[in-house]
Design a protein around this motif. Structure first.
Motif, PDB file in Angstrom:
ATOM      1  N   GLU A  93      -7.674  -1.735   0.681  1.00 48.60           N
ATOM      2  CA  GLU A  93      -6.926  -0.495   0.552  1.00 48.60           C
ATOM      3  C   GLU A  93      -7.495   0.350  -0.569  1.00 48.60           C
ATOM      4  O   GLU A  93      -8.085  -0.154  -1.513  1.00 48.60           O
ATOM      5  CB  GLU A  93      -5.446  -0.794   0.296  1.00 48.60           C
ATOM      6  CG  GLU A  93      -4.780  -1.417   1.500  1.00 48.60           C
ATOM      7  CD  GLU A  93      -3.290  -1.475   1.355  1.00 48.60           C
ATOM      8  OE1 GLU A  93      -2.749  -0.933   0.374  1.00 48.60           O
ATOM      9  OE2 GLU A  93      -2.650  -2.066   2.232  1.00 48.60           O
ATOM     10  N   ASN A 122      -1.930   8.144   3.133  1.00 45.67           N
ATOM     11  CA  ASN A 122      -1.349   6.809   3.209  1.00 45.67           C
ATOM     12  C   ASN A 122      -2.026   5.997   4.311  1.00 45.67           C
ATOM     13  O   ASN A 122      -2.375   4.830   4.108  1.00 45.67           O
ATOM     14  CB  ASN A 122       0.160   6.923   3.462  1.00 45.67           C
ATOM     15  CG  ASN A 122       0.866   5.602   3.395  1.00 45.67           C
ATOM     16  OD1 ASN A 122       0.370   4.593   3.858  1.00 45.67           O
ATOM     17  ND2 ASN A 122       2.057   5.617   2.831  1.00 45.67           N
ATOM     18  N   ILE A 123      -2.216   6.615   5.466  1.00 41.15           N
ATOM     19  CA  ILE A 123      -2.862   5.914   6.575  1.00 41.15           C
ATOM     20  C   ILE A 123      -4.339   5.655   6.260  1.00 41.15           C
ATOM     21  O   ILE A 123      -4.850   4.555   6.470  1.00 41.15           O
ATOM     22  CB  ILE A 123      -2.720   6.704   7.890  1.00 41.15           C
ATOM     23  CG1 ILE A 123      -1.238   6.875   8.274  1.00 41.15           C
ATOM     24  CG2 ILE A 123      -3.509   6.027   9.011  1.00 41.15           C
ATOM     25  CD1 ILE A 123      -0.472   5.587   8.472  1.00 41.15           C
ATOM     26  N   LYS A 126      -5.168   2.689   4.138  1.00 38.22           N
ATOM     27  CA  LYS A 126      -4.954   1.389   4.760  1.00 38.22           C
ATOM     28  C   LYS A 126      -6.065   1.040   5.756  1.00 38.22           C
ATOM     29  O   LYS A 126      -6.131  -0.077   6.241  1.00 38.22           O
ATOM     30  CB  LYS A 126      -3.602   1.368   5.457  1.00 38.22           C
ATOM     31  CG  LYS A 126      -2.442   1.407   4.478  1.00 38.22           C
ATOM     32  CD  LYS A 126      -1.117   1.416   5.168  1.00 38.22           C
ATOM     33  CE  LYS A 126       0.084   1.428   4.269  1.00 38.22           C
ATOM     34  NZ  LYS A 126      -0.072   1.564   2.866  1.00 38.22           N
ATOM     35  N   MET A 127      -6.913   2.004   6.046  1.00 40.09           N
ATOM     36  CA  MET A 127      -7.985   1.801   7.017  1.00 40.09           C
ATOM     37  C   MET A 127      -9.216   1.191   6.356  1.00 40.09           C
ATOM     38  O   MET A 127      -9.393   1.314   5.149  1.00 40.09           O
ATOM     39  CB  MET A 127      -8.369   3.142   7.655  1.00 40.09           C
ATOM     40  CG  MET A 127      -7.277   3.746   8.502  1.00 40.09           C
ATOM     41  SD  MET A 127      -7.791   5.299   9.256  1.00 40.09           S
ATOM     42  CE  MET A 127      -9.075   4.718  10.362  1.00 40.09           C
ATOM     43  N   PHE A 170      -6.416   4.726  13.305  1.00 40.62           N
ATOM     44  CA  PHE A 170      -5.551   5.686  12.633  1.00 40.62           C
ATOM     45  C   PHE A 170      -4.256   5.861  13.418  1.00 40.62           C
ATOM     46  O   PHE A 170      -3.165   5.829  12.847  1.00 40.62           O
ATOM     47  CB  PHE A 170      -6.263   7.038  12.473  1.00 40.62           C
ATOM     48  CG  PHE A 170      -5.465   8.047  11.695  1.00 40.62           C
ATOM     49  CD1 PHE A 170      -5.631   8.160  10.325  1.00 40.62           C
ATOM     50  CD2 PHE A 170      -4.551   8.881  12.326  1.00 40.62           C
ATOM     51  CE1 PHE A 170      -4.895   9.077   9.595  1.00 40.62           C
ATOM     52  CE2 PHE A 170      -3.814   9.797  11.610  1.00 40.62           C
ATOM     53  CZ  PHE A 170      -3.984   9.900  10.239  1.00 40.62           C
ATOM     54  N   LYS A 171      -4.384   6.052  14.721  1.00 33.92           N
ATOM     55  CA  LYS A 171      -3.195   6.257  15.563  1.00 33.92           C
ATOM     56  C   LYS A 171      -2.274   5.038  15.514  1.00 33.92           C
ATOM     57  O   LYS A 171      -1.055   5.186  15.380  1.00 33.92           O
ATOM     58  CB  LYS A 171      -3.616   6.544  16.997  1.00 33.92           C
ATOM     59  CG  LYS A 171      -2.439   6.797  17.919  1.00 33.92           C
ATOM     60  CD  LYS A 171      -2.880   7.073  19.339  1.00 33.92           C
ATOM     61  CE  LYS A 171      -1.665   7.268  20.229  1.00 33.92           C
ATOM     62  NZ  LYS A 171      -2.055   7.442  21.637  1.00 33.92           N
ATOM     63  N   LEU A 173      -2.015   2.755  13.175  1.00 34.86           N
ATOM     64  CA  LEU A 173      -1.374   2.675  11.856  1.00 34.86           C
ATOM     65  C   LEU A 173      -0.319   3.758  11.702  1.00 34.86           C
ATOM     66  O   LEU A 173       0.743   3.532  11.113  1.00 34.86           O
ATOM     67  CB  LEU A 173      -2.424   2.780  10.744  1.00 34.86           C
ATOM     68  CG  LEU A 173      -3.349   1.584  10.589  1.00 34.86           C
ATOM     69  CD1 LEU A 173      -4.479   1.899   9.621  1.00 34.86           C
ATOM     70  CD2 LEU A 173      -2.567   0.364  10.137  1.00 34.86           C
ATOM     71  N   TRP A 174      -0.610   4.935  12.214  1.00 29.83           N
ATOM     72  CA  TRP A 174       0.332   6.056  12.140  1.00 29.83           C
ATOM     73  C   TRP A 174       1.623   5.716  12.886  1.00 29.83           C
ATOM     74  O   TRP A 174       2.714   5.876  12.359  1.00 29.83           O
ATOM     75  CB  TRP A 174      -0.302   7.315  12.726  1.00 29.83           C
ATOM     76  CG  TRP A 174       0.566   8.523  12.612  1.00 29.83           C
ATOM     77  CD1 TRP A 174       1.540   8.938  13.479  1.00 29.83           C
ATOM     78  CD2 TRP A 174       0.576   9.478  11.545  1.00 29.83           C
ATOM     79  NE1 TRP A 174       2.125  10.076  13.025  1.00 29.83           N
ATOM     80  CE2 TRP A 174       1.557  10.433  11.848  1.00 29.83           C
ATOM     81  CE3 TRP A 174      -0.170   9.606  10.386  1.00 29.83           C
ATOM     82  CZ2 TRP A 174       1.818  11.512  11.021  1.00 29.83           C
ATOM     83  CZ3 TRP A 174       0.086  10.688   9.564  1.00 29.83           C
ATOM     84  CH2 TRP A 174       1.073  11.622   9.876  1.00 29.83           C
ATOM     85  N   ARG A 177       3.533   2.954  11.103  1.00 29.87           N
ATOM     86  CA  ARG A 177       4.126   3.393   9.834  1.00 29.87           C
ATOM     87  C   ARG A 177       5.248   4.401  10.019  1.00 29.87           C
ATOM     88  O   ARG A 177       6.257   4.357   9.335  1.00 29.87           O
ATOM     89  CB  ARG A 177       3.020   3.982   8.951  1.00 29.87           C
ATOM     90  CG  ARG A 177       3.495   4.644   7.704  1.00 29.87           C
ATOM     91  CD  ARG A 177       3.706   3.643   6.615  1.00 29.87           C
ATOM     92  NE  ARG A 177       3.920   4.344   5.376  1.00 29.87           N
ATOM     93  CZ  ARG A 177       4.811   3.983   4.480  1.00 29.87           C
ATOM     94  NH1 ARG A 177       5.516   2.915   4.652  1.00 29.87           N
ATOM     95  NH2 ARG A 177       4.959   4.669   3.387  1.00 29.87           N
ATOM     96  N   TYR A 178       5.061   5.339  10.950  1.00 31.07           N
ATOM     97  CA  TYR A 178       5.995   6.463  11.047  1.00 31.07           C
ATOM     98  C   TYR A 178       6.819   6.469  12.329  1.00 31.07           C
ATOM     99  O   TYR A 178       7.480   7.443  12.632  1.00 31.07           O
ATOM    100  CB  TYR A 178       5.233   7.784  10.893  1.00 31.07           C
ATOM    101  CG  TYR A 178       4.591   7.878   9.528  1.00 31.07           C
ATOM    102  CD1 TYR A 178       5.376   8.039   8.386  1.00 31.07           C
ATOM    103  CD2 TYR A 178       3.213   7.756   9.372  1.00 31.07           C
ATOM    104  CE1 TYR A 178       4.796   8.087   7.129  1.00 31.07           C
ATOM    105  CE2 TYR A 178       2.630   7.810   8.107  1.00 31.07           C
ATOM    106  CZ  TYR A 178       3.431   7.976   7.006  1.00 31.07           C
ATOM    107  OH  TYR A 178       2.866   8.016   5.759  1.00 31.07           O
TER     108      TYR A 178
END
Length: 187
Positions: A93, A122-123, A126-127, A170-171, A173-174, A177-178
């Motif tokens: 991270e 934030n995303i 984490k990548m 990304f998608k 994780l997005w 997360r959200y």
């Protein structure tokens, strides 16, 4: 005055003309270094060292590519060398990047934009570093695939594949997360 003329000025002895390149490309250079190094202090050291290398090797700049591509390649290589990181396999991270997007003018838009920047940062933190870097270069710096290939040393096909995978990560994780936030907004 175009960048090739500025390069010629520096090579002709006008060392202060190099300031243009520092001021123009410093933000993205820091972003690239930060994505790789994972902290701002190391990123700043990498960028400073990269500018010294660029200055000393300015005679080797060929106008076949943009100056920014040449410089970002130096930043990229310096950061990877300094951190001894395997950029395409490391999933550590990173700290949030606070300058991902420019801020708009109204207070409401400013708040939404700030919130969006924080969510994206934030995303990205984490990548895997390499994926976050590719997304930054492609979407935030708006570099075409060919320029990203020159910066990273990958071939065009590899950049495309890695961008595809980075978008997917990304998608995922997005959404992870959200998802709750999106659900609450819809109800």
């Amino acid at each position: 005055m175009n960048e090739n003329q500025r390069v010629q000025q520096v090579l002709s002895g006008n060392t202060s003309a190099f300031t243009y390149f520092v001021e123009t490309y410093q933000d993205m250079a820091i972003t690239i270094a930060h994505r790789i190094c994972g902290n701002m202090q190391d990123a700043e050291d990498v960028v400073q060292e990269s500018y010294v290398k660029a200055y000393k090797n300015l005679h080797s700049f060929r106008s076949e590519s943009k100056f920014s591509t040449w410089l970002y390649r130096i930043v990229y290589n310096t950061a990877v060398t300094q951190t001894k990181t395997q950029i395409w396999t490391d999933s550590g991270e990173m700290q949030a990047e606070s300058t991902l997007f420019p801020v708009d003018n109204s207070l409401q838009v400013d708040m939404e934009e700030t919130e969006r920047k924080e969510m994206v940062a934030n995303i990205l933190q984490k990548m895997p570093k390499g994926d976050a870097l590719l997304l930054t270069l492609y979407y935030m710096e708006e570099n075409p695939v060919k320029e990203i290939a020159k910066i990273t040393g990958l071939n065009d096909s590899n950049v495309k594949v890695k961008l595809f995978r980075a978008r997917k990560i990304f998608k995922e994780l997005w959404v992870k997360r959200y998802k709750e936030a999106l659900f609450m907004e819809e109800t």
